[in-house]
Motif scaffolding. Structure first.
Motif, mmCIF file in Angstrom:
data_model
loop_
_atom_site.group_PDB
_atom_site.id
_atom_site.type_symbol
_atom_site.label_atom_id
_atom_site.label_comp_id
_atom_site.label_asym_id
_atom_site.label_seq_id
_atom_site.Cartn_x
_atom_site.Cartn_y
_atom_site.Cartn_z
ATOM 1 N N LEU A 205 -5.682 -11.027 18.132
ATOM 2 C CA LEU A 205 -5.928 -12.406 17.724
ATOM 3 C C LEU A 205 -5.968 -13.345 18.915
ATOM 4 C CD1 LEU A 205 -3.714 -12.608 14.522
ATOM 5 C CD2 LEU A 205 -6.200 -12.555 14.647
ATOM 6 N N ARG A 206 -5.084 -13.134 19.889
ATOM 7 C CA ARG A 206 -5.098 -13.969 21.098
ATOM 8 C C ARG A 206 -6.421 -13.813 21.841
ATOM 9 N NH1 ARG A 206 0.269 -12.458 21.588
ATOM 10 N NH2 ARG A 206 -0.242 -10.814 23.074
ATOM 11 N N ASN B 98 -13.390 -17.406 21.515
ATOM 12 C CA ASN B 98 -14.005 -18.490 20.756
ATOM 13 C C ASN B 98 -13.907 -19.834 21.458
ATOM 14 O OD1 ASN B 98 -15.275 -17.909 18.045
ATOM 15 N ND2 ASN B 98 -13.507 -16.560 18.027
ATOM 16 N N ARG B 99 -12.986 -19.981 22.407
ATOM 17 C CA ARG B 99 -12.932 -21.241 23.157
ATOM 18 C C ARG B 99 -14.171 -21.422 24.012
ATOM 19 N NH1 ARG B 99 -7.324 -20.610 25.686
ATOM 20 N NH2 ARG B 99 -8.638 -20.494 27.513
ATOM 21 N N GLY C 86 -3.576 -16.687 12.466
ATOM 22 C CA GLY C 86 -4.467 -15.688 11.906
ATOM 23 C C GLY C 86 -4.017 -15.349 10.504
ATOM 24 N N TYR D 187 -6.780 -23.436 7.578
ATOM 25 C CA TYR D 187 -7.246 -24.387 8.597
ATOM 26 C C TYR D 187 -7.872 -25.577 7.875
ATOM 27 C CZ TYR D 187 -6.465 -20.630 11.861
ATOM 28 O OH TYR D 187 -5.887 -19.645 12.614
ATOM 29 N N TRP E 82 -9.334 -12.947 20.581
ATOM 30 C CA TRP E 82 -10.379 -13.554 19.761
ATOM 31 C C TRP E 82 -10.366 -15.070 19.904
ATOM 32 C CZ3 TRP E 82 -9.884 -16.380 15.041
ATOM 33 C CH2 TRP E 82 -11.097 -16.599 14.373
ATOM 34 N N ARG E 83 -9.170 -15.689 19.904
ATOM 35 C CA ARG E 83 -9.075 -17.150 20.090
ATOM 36 C C ARG E 83 -9.581 -17.541 21.471
ATOM 37 N NH1 ARG E 83 -4.140 -16.656 17.032
ATOM 38 N NH2 ARG E 83 -2.977 -16.408 18.951
ATOM 39 N N TRP E 84 -9.215 -16.758 22.500
ATOM 40 C CA TRP E 84 -9.678 -17.032 23.855
ATOM 41 C C TRP E 84 -11.204 -16.966 23.925
ATOM 42 C CZ3 TRP E 84 -12.375 -13.791 27.187
ATOM 43 C CH2 TRP E 84 -12.505 -14.262 28.483
#
Length: 129
Positions: free
Chosen positions: A49-50, A56-57, A2, A11, A52-54
């Motif tokens: 952040l964790r 978006n998967r 992040g 990225y 949000w990443r979860w």
């Protein structure tokens, strides 16, 4: 990854489409970097952040992360910005997308190293993901 106070995360490792388009169209790409951009908004903690990443998967489109800037609004805070531009890069005859992308990444890393000292946070590291 992040946005963090001590490093800028970019990225770029698997994003090669812009190089493919440049090769196909005969256009050049210009390495550029904006120092201080990550200081325009509040940085969320690791737990946020964790999550949000979860999220978006599973989403078919990118779920935007709620941003908080000036006075907790979506407007950016005031921060000094430094935009550095490199020399245009053009694909060489027969060059692969991967080869052209590698040259671009190398030029961007060198551009960052050359100008980070003039930015408002000269100790920030560049992390490529």
């Amino acid at each position: 990854e992040g946005t963090f106070d001590d490093r800028d995360v970019l990225y770029l490792k698997e994003r090669k489409g812009f190089c493919k388009l440049a090769i196909e169209s005969g256009a050049g790409v210009v390495p550029c970097y904006c120092f201080g951009e990550s200081d325009l908004f509040h940085h969320e903690g690791e737990a946020s952040l964790r999550f949000w990443r979860w999220l978006n998967r599973f989403a078919k489109v990118g779920v935007p992360f709620p941003v908080r800037g000036w006075m907790q609004t979506p407007f950016p805070k005031r921060a000094p910005l430094l935009v550095a531009l490199g020399e245009p890069l053009f694909a060489e005859e027969g060059e692969t997308v991967a080869g052209f992308h590698a040259r671009y990444v190398d030029a961007l890393v060198r551009l960052h190293g050359r100008h980070v000292g003039a930015s408002s946070k000269p100790n920030r590291k560049l992390v490529l993901v």
